[in-house]
Design a protein around this motif. Structure first.
Motif, PDB file in Angstrom:
ATOM      1  N   PHE A   1     -33.520 -82.651 -42.171  1.00  0.00           N
ATOM      2  CA  PHE A   1     -32.527 -83.461 -41.933  1.00  0.00           C
ATOM      3  C   PHE A   1     -33.220 -84.808 -41.869  1.00  0.00           C
ATOM      4  CE2 PHE A   1     -30.043 -85.946 -38.765  1.00  0.00           C
ATOM      5  CZ  PHE A   1     -29.004 -86.380 -39.539  1.00  0.00           C
ATOM      6  N   ASP A   2     -32.890 -85.763 -42.683  1.00  0.00           N
ATOM      7  CA  ASP A   2     -33.778 -86.769 -42.810  1.00  0.00           C
ATOM      8  C   ASP A   2     -32.996 -88.156 -42.184  1.00  0.00           C
ATOM      9  OD1 ASP A   2     -31.586 -87.630 -44.475  1.00  0.00           O
ATOM     10  OD2 ASP A   2     -32.672 -87.704 -46.357  1.00  0.00           O
ATOM     11  N   GLY A   3     -32.087 -87.969 -41.412  1.00  0.00           N
ATOM     12  CA  GLY A   3     -31.271 -88.923 -40.273  1.00  0.00           C
ATOM     13  C   GLY A   3     -32.136 -89.230 -39.218  1.00  0.00           C
ATOM     14  N   PRO A   4     -31.741 -90.162 -38.426  1.00  0.00           N
ATOM     15  CA  PRO A   4     -32.366 -90.391 -37.149  1.00  0.00           C
ATOM     16  C   PRO A   4     -32.155 -89.400 -36.142  1.00  0.00           C
ATOM     17  CG  PRO A   4     -30.910 -92.292 -37.747  1.00  0.00           C
ATOM     18  CD  PRO A   4     -30.599 -91.157 -38.617  1.00  0.00           C
ATOM     19  N   THR A   5     -33.395 -88.603 -35.500  1.00  0.00           N
ATOM     20  CA  THR A   5     -33.510 -87.513 -34.977  1.00  0.00           C
ATOM     21  C   THR A   5     -34.354 -87.610 -33.780  1.00  0.00           C
ATOM     22  OG1 THR A   5     -33.103 -86.079 -37.123  1.00  0.00           O
ATOM     23  CG2 THR A   5     -34.103 -85.066 -35.053  1.00  0.00           C
ATOM     24  N   GLU A   6     -34.105 -87.040 -32.632  1.00  0.00           N
ATOM     25  CA  GLU A   6     -35.079 -87.076 -31.326  1.00  0.00           C
ATOM     26  C   GLU A   6     -34.770 -85.851 -30.621  1.00  0.00           C
ATOM     27  OE1 GLU A   6     -34.166 -90.734 -28.877  1.00  0.00           O
ATOM     28  OE2 GLU A   6     -33.065 -91.021 -30.660  1.00  0.00           O
ATOM     29  N   LEU A   7     -35.633 -85.751 -29.526  1.00  0.00           N
ATOM     30  CA  LEU A   7     -35.583 -84.735 -28.882  1.00  0.00           C
ATOM     31  C   LEU A   7     -34.839 -85.292 -27.247  1.00  0.00           C
ATOM     32  CD1 LEU A   7     -38.954 -83.065 -28.768  1.00  0.00           C
ATOM     33  CD2 LEU A   7     -37.086 -81.996 -29.459  1.00  0.00           C
ATOM     34  N   ALA A   8     -33.811 -84.559 -27.068  1.00  0.00           N
ATOM     35  CA  ALA A   8     -33.353 -84.937 -25.566  1.00  0.00           C
ATOM     36  C   ALA A   8     -34.117 -84.973 -24.624  1.00  0.00           C
ATOM     37  CB  ALA A   8     -31.992 -84.108 -25.114  1.00  0.00           C
ATOM     38  N   ALA A   9     -34.307 -86.027 -23.647  1.00  0.00           N
ATOM     39  CA  ALA A   9     -35.065 -86.308 -22.516  1.00  0.00           C
ATOM     40  C   ALA A   9     -34.020 -86.401 -21.284  1.00  0.00           C
ATOM     41  CB  ALA A   9     -36.126 -87.265 -22.633  1.00  0.00           C
ATOM     42  N   GLN A  10     -34.747 -85.961 -20.246  1.00  0.00           N
ATOM     43  CA  GLN A  10     -33.992 -86.242 -18.931  1.00  0.00           C
ATOM     44  C   GLN A  10     -33.995 -87.622 -18.684  1.00  0.00           C
ATOM     45  OE1 GLN A  10     -34.762 -86.948 -15.376  1.00  0.00           O
ATOM     46  NE2 GLN A  10     -32.633 -86.585 -14.884  1.00  0.00           N
ATOM     47  N   GLY A  11     -32.809 -88.358 -18.278  1.00  0.00           N
ATOM     48  CA  GLY A  11     -32.610 -89.599 -18.182  1.00  0.00           C
ATOM     49  C   GLY A  11     -32.244 -90.588 -19.108  1.00  0.00           C
ATOM     50  N   ALA A  12     -32.444 -90.168 -20.611  1.00  0.00           N
ATOM     51  CA  ALA A  12     -32.021 -90.881 -21.774  1.00  0.00           C
ATOM     52  C   ALA A  12     -30.598 -91.204 -21.854  1.00  0.00           C
ATOM     53  CB  ALA A  12     -32.354 -89.916 -22.978  1.00  0.00           C
ATOM     54  N   VAL A  13     -30.420 -92.410 -22.310  1.00  0.00           N
ATOM     55  CA  VAL A  13     -28.960 -92.909 -22.447  1.00  0.00           C
ATOM     56  C   VAL A  13     -28.771 -93.444 -23.846  1.00  0.00           C
ATOM     57  CG1 VAL A  13     -27.188 -94.528 -21.433  1.00  0.00           C
ATOM     58  CG2 VAL A  13     -29.019 -93.729 -19.880  1.00  0.00           C
ATOM     59  N   TYR A  14     -27.782 -92.586 -24.419  1.00  0.00           N
ATOM     60  CA  TYR A  14     -27.398 -93.114 -25.674  1.00  0.00           C
ATOM     61  C   TYR A  14     -25.937 -93.749 -25.708  1.00  0.00           C
ATOM     62  CZ  TYR A  14     -31.017 -89.438 -26.514  1.00  0.00           C
ATOM     63  OH  TYR A  14     -32.377 -88.736 -26.670  1.00  0.00           O
ATOM     64  N   GLY A  15     -25.844 -94.805 -26.678  1.00  0.00           N
ATOM     65  CA  GLY A  15     -24.602 -95.452 -26.966  1.00  0.00           C
ATOM     66  C   GLY A  15     -24.353 -94.599 -27.980  1.00  0.00           C
ATOM     67  N   ILE A  16     -22.694 -94.283 -28.122  1.00  0.00           N
ATOM     68  CA  ILE A  16     -22.295 -93.557 -29.238  1.00  0.00           C
ATOM     69  C   ILE A  16     -21.722 -94.357 -30.284  1.00  0.00           C
ATOM     70  CG2 ILE A  16     -20.797 -91.635 -29.503  1.00  0.00           C
ATOM     71  CD1 ILE A  16     -22.734 -90.784 -27.569  1.00  0.00           C
TER      72      ILE A  16
END
Length: 265
Positions: free
Chosen positions: A250-265
């Motif tokens: 998958f060549d789209g933006p990808t990352e590992l979830a991390a405790q405390g991370a905040v993502y704007g949807i």
């Protein structure tokens, strides 16, 4: 790291993302989903696994939560509901009003048993239990559940909301699942796909249980998601390995979830 969302955004906060049991860096599965409407913040808690209630209090007053969604009834996704019951029932400010809880069939019985409560009352005075059965709304959120492939009744879901910034946006959540056609329905064109990856690809993995990092990335690619966040990696595996597997397909933006991370949807 997750991007910091603005105060008016539809946003996801990772409260817990450790797979199968709490790890040294995170509680088990728990996600806080928030959006603004009618001059206030609406808050959904999606899963409440081992250790998550403690961490949840960093990000929201538990008495201000509007609803809880339980993807399935394995302990690493629901067991801290027993502590949440205590908090709401015995709080010094008095017993709190019922809040809705959506989950698989038998959620009320499972949670009553987990706290050794009599079946006649269980936790039904504290929680208003609903079974996943088609789409429903909570405040600004539209939630659509999908049955997935796991040893117990289990669901993934799409959570959508209108935003002032970008119009209608969708968070997709795989829940715990093996490969199944409904995953593509869950992921389709999602602005953020929160997807589990618990298995290493190429291992002798049991069927109908979890995804590998490779499978997670393949679903994201086929679903044409805008952003992939990999979650539920058990502490016994190298999370960077899961990330590498997904990035290979998958060549789209990808990352590992991390405790405390905040993502704007």
């Amino acid at each position: 790291m997750g991007s910091q969302a603005t105060a008016t955004s539809f946003r996801l906060t990772v409260v817990g993302c450790s797979g199968s049991y709490p790890g040294p860096e995170s509680p088990a599965s728990c996600y806080l989903v928030q959006a603004e409407r009618d001059g206030r913040t609406w808050s959904l808690v999606v899963d409440l696994g081992n250790g998550a209630l403690g961490a949840l209090q960093r990000y929201v007053d538990p008495l201000e939560v509007d609803a809880v969604l339980l993807s399935h009834l394995h302990a690493d996704h629901c067991v801290d509901m027993t502590s949440y019951y205590v908090l709401r029932k015995y709080h010094p400010r008095g017993t709190q009003p019922q809040i809705p809880v959506w989950g698989p069939s038998g959620t009320d019985v499972r949670l009553a048993n987990a706290y050794d409560l009599p079946m006649e009352t269980g936790m039904r005075e504290e929680f208003e239990f609903h079974t996943f059965d088609g789409a429903f709304t909570v405040g600004p959120f539209e939630i659509e559940p999908f049955a997935v492939d796991h040893p117990v009744e289990a669901y993934g879901m799409r959570i959508s909301a209108e935003t002032e910034e970008s119009g209608r946006r969708t968070l997709a959540y795989s829940g715990d699942t093996g490969l199944t056609p409904s995953l593509l329905e869950i992921a389709a064109d999602a602005d953020l796909f929160l997807c589990e990856a618990s298995f290493r690809h190429g291992d002798d993995n049991p069927p109908s249980l979890h995804l590998s990092g490779t499978e997670c990335g393949e679903v994201a690619a086929k679903g044409k998601v805008k952003r992939l966040v990999i979650t539920h990696v058990p502490p016994w595996h190298d999370a960077q390995g899961m990330l590498s597997e997904s990035l290979a397909v998958f060549d789209g933006p990808t990352e590992l979830a991390a405790q405390g991370a905040v993502y704007g949807i």
